[in-house]
Scaffold this motif. Structure first.
Motif, PDB file in Angstrom:
ATOM      1  N   VAL A 114      10.038  50.605  71.224  1.00 58.44           N
ATOM      2  CA  VAL A 114      10.804  51.576  72.166  1.00 58.44           C
ATOM      3  C   VAL A 114      11.058  50.776  73.589  1.00 58.44           C
ATOM      4  O   VAL A 114      12.083  51.033  74.170  1.00 58.44           O
ATOM      5  CB  VAL A 114       9.605  52.747  72.600  1.00 58.44           C
ATOM      6  N   LEU A 168      21.008  63.702  74.424  1.00 53.85           N
ATOM      7  CA  LEU A 168      20.256  62.917  73.492  1.00 53.85           C
ATOM      8  C   LEU A 168      20.266  61.766  73.937  1.00 53.85           C
ATOM      9  O   LEU A 168      19.295  60.741  73.755  1.00 53.85           O
ATOM     10  CB  LEU A 168      21.060  63.006  72.073  1.00 53.85           C
ATOM     11  N   THR A 169      21.501  61.054  74.584  1.00 48.49           N
ATOM     12  CA  THR A 169      21.313  59.730  75.155  1.00 48.49           C
ATOM     13  C   THR A 169      20.388  59.525  76.321  1.00 48.49           C
ATOM     14  O   THR A 169      19.507  58.601  76.176  1.00 48.49           O
ATOM     15  CB  THR A 169      22.800  59.430  75.749  1.00 48.49           C
ATOM     16  N   TRP A 171      17.489  61.307  76.750  1.00 47.10           N
ATOM     17  CA  TRP A 171      16.252  61.545  76.022  1.00 47.10           C
ATOM     18  C   TRP A 171      15.711  60.291  75.421  1.00 47.10           C
ATOM     19  O   TRP A 171      14.596  59.748  75.634  1.00 47.10           O
ATOM     20  CB  TRP A 171      16.185  62.634  75.061  1.00 47.10           C
ATOM     21  N   VAL A 172      16.780  59.363  74.810  1.00 46.69           N
ATOM     22  CA  VAL A 172      16.288  58.114  74.220  1.00 46.69           C
ATOM     23  C   VAL A 172      16.297  56.925  75.269  1.00 46.69           C
ATOM     24  O   VAL A 172      15.185  56.211  75.096  1.00 46.69           O
ATOM     25  CB  VAL A 172      17.468  57.779  72.950  1.00 46.69           C
ATOM     26  N   PHE A 173      17.199  56.914  75.976  1.00 55.29           N
ATOM     27  CA  PHE A 173      17.279  55.595  76.863  1.00 55.29           C
ATOM     28  C   PHE A 173      16.490  55.891  78.094  1.00 55.29           C
ATOM     29  O   PHE A 173      16.113  54.913  78.691  1.00 55.29           O
ATOM     30  CB  PHE A 173      18.714  55.165  77.043  1.00 55.29           C
ATOM     31  N   PHE A 177      12.343  58.684  74.768  1.00 55.99           N
ATOM     32  CA  PHE A 177      12.003  59.466  73.548  1.00 55.99           C
ATOM     33  C   PHE A 177      11.175  60.622  74.224  1.00 55.99           C
ATOM     34  O   PHE A 177      10.259  61.343  73.541  1.00 55.99           O
ATOM     35  CB  PHE A 177      11.342  59.095  72.424  1.00 55.99           C
ATOM     36  N   THR A 196      14.984  67.327  76.249  1.00 59.63           N
ATOM     37  CA  THR A 196      14.803  67.983  74.871  1.00 59.63           C
ATOM     38  C   THR A 196      15.699  69.302  75.098  1.00 59.63           C
ATOM     39  O   THR A 196      16.300  70.060  74.119  1.00 59.63           O
ATOM     40  CB  THR A 196      13.426  67.910  74.668  1.00 59.63           C
TER      41      THR A 196
END
Length: 462
Positions: A114, A168-169, A171-173, A177, A196
């Motif tokens: 991560v 979503l972008t 949330w991930v970067f 997460f 989320t």
């Protein structure tokens, strides 16, 4: 992590000036593109045949139902939040501070894979910080304006998909997460990340119209939220994570340390005093605070799941006098109480623990409690929808040359219907009067069709 450090000052005037210039240039380009698209759209509508276009618009307007309340709440609420997030992103300190002050701390305790993923995003940002920061502003403002402007149809669904993709972008970067792979995950700190709920709202907005009033939609939302709150209660009650102690090994406990760090953020004095006071209370009564959080989360989750179970069992029964009607009403009331309590708990956590999340010059969003509250209320509205009504109906316009004959015909019909009601009711004559009338009456012309049963004819033939 390498590649995310920067020796530049957050308030560097050169970067601030370059950032403002990039915002202006990108904004002008965005307005130009929007103007071209609007002009093309108007031109296409004008070139279409008037009769076909009018008939299609009239039929579609008559057949469309109003947008349900839950969808309007999500579309307008998250549209405003996206715009607000874009304005927060326009702070000059975001150009340099976002990778090193926001993204890096969020991924510091996550697994190595991560950290590498987030580090790649931070490094890419550092190569073009001014352009990346300005683009982020306009993307988020554009998504918000898109959601507010497009109320239904494919454009509205595409706005929901855009919110889902960009959420979503982030949330991930941006949120690593949501910290779900890091130790110390807790609902009180905003798990599983604000993005989320942005993604969840975008997915619900993107649903086709045939699912807007589907009975399973509200039950599915309430079931997911109930399982989420129940799981967060178990995680919050798990021993050995430092949440049951206000002070741990001579220092602040996990929750106390989080609140104290938020109180040090530059913010209005009254809010800082309120957060510091709650930090002191948590340090002295850490067990009671955590017990209250565990019980509240567990009761909310249990009430949501129980309400959905009651409504599901009553779904196959119909009629106002059926036993299923009572079960559905009980389940709906149970969910309503759970949603009210959950929203109040979210507001308390947003103020006392998350410290609103917008101060300090590096706040990127109002954290997860406000989006979570919107999802909760929207899920309840999907369970208890208002009756469907037609969104718009076009009035029937009568041509001028046809209006006069139609009005005259309507007047004649009304007069004919009113004539019998105005007639004087017949009076039954006395026998003497009947005899005088027969003597004074002129002799009728003989005819083969005359009726011999009439009394006057019998008198004259005799």
């Amino acid at each position: 992590m390498p590649g995310m450090k920067s020796g530049l000052n957050l308030d560097n005037p050169l970067l601030a000036a370059a950032f403002r210039s990039a915002l202006l240039h990108q904004g002008m380009v965005a307005l130009l593109v929007f103007g071209v698209l609007a002009l093309a759209w108007v031109s296409v509508r004008e070139w279409r045949p008037a009769s076909a276009g009018g008939a299609a618009s009239a039929s579609s307007a008559r057949g469309q139902a109003a947008e349900p309340a839950w969808r309007m709440l999500l579309r307008v609420g998250f549209g405003l939040i996206w715009i607000f997030d874009g304005l927060l992103q326009a702070q000059p300190s975001m150009v340099v501070g976002l990778p090193s002050r926001v993204i890096q701390p969020g991924a510091a305790s996550s697994p190595a894979w991560v950290q590498h993923l987030v580090n790649w995003a931070g490094t890419s940002w550092s190569y073009h910080p001014v352009q990346a920061a300005a683009a982020t502003v306009w993307i988020q403002v554009g998504i918000g304006c898109w959601m507010l402007a497009a109320r239904r149809g494919r454009w509205s669904q595409l706005a929901g998909l855009a919110g889902l993709g960009w959420g979503l972008t982030v949330w991930v970067f941006g949120e690593a997460f949501g910290g779900i792979f890091a130790p110390g995950l807790t609902w009180l700190f905003g798990a599983p990340g604000a993005a989320t709920f942005y993604c969840l709202a975008g997915g619900m907005i993107a649903l086709p119209e045939r699912y807007w009033r589907a009975p399973w939609l509200g039950r599915a939302a309430a079931s997911v939220l109930g399982a989420f709150f129940a799981g967060m209660a178990v995680l919050q009650a798990w021993p050995g994570r430092g949440f049951w102690q206000g002070r741990l090994h001579g220092g602040p406990g996990t929750l106390t340390g989080m609140i104290q760090s938020m109180a040090q953020t530059p913010q209005p004095g009254f809010l800082a005093s309120l957060v510091r006071g709650f930090a002191s209370f948590t340090a002295a009564h850490g067990f009671a605070v955590n017990l209250f959080a565990v019980v509240a989360l567990a009761l909310i989750g249990a009430a949501l799941l129980a309400g959905v179970a009651l409504m599901t069992s009553a779904a196959g029964r119909s009629g106002p006098a059926a036993p299923g009607a009572d079960l559905r009403l009980i389940g709906l009331r149970l969910i309503r109480v759970a949603v009210i309590v959950a929203v109040l708990l979210c507001l308390a956590d947003w103020v006392l623990i998350e410290d609103l999340g917008i101060f300090g010059g590096l706040g990127t969003d109002p954290n997860s409690m406000i989006p979570m509250g919107l999802i909760l209320v929207a899920g309840y509205l999907a369970l208890a929808p208002v009756p469907a009504r037609v969104a718009a109906t076009e009035p029937v316009v009568v041509a001028p040359q046809a209006a006069a004959p139609q009005a005259a015909a309507a007047a004649q019909i009304a007069a004919a219907q009113a004539a019998p009601a105005q007639a004087v009711p017949p009076q039954v004559p006395t026998p003497a009067a009947a005899g005088d009338a027969d003597r004074d009456a002129p002799a009728p012309v003989a005819s083969g069709d005359a009726d011999p049963a009439v009394p006057g004819w019998r008198k004259r033939l005799s």
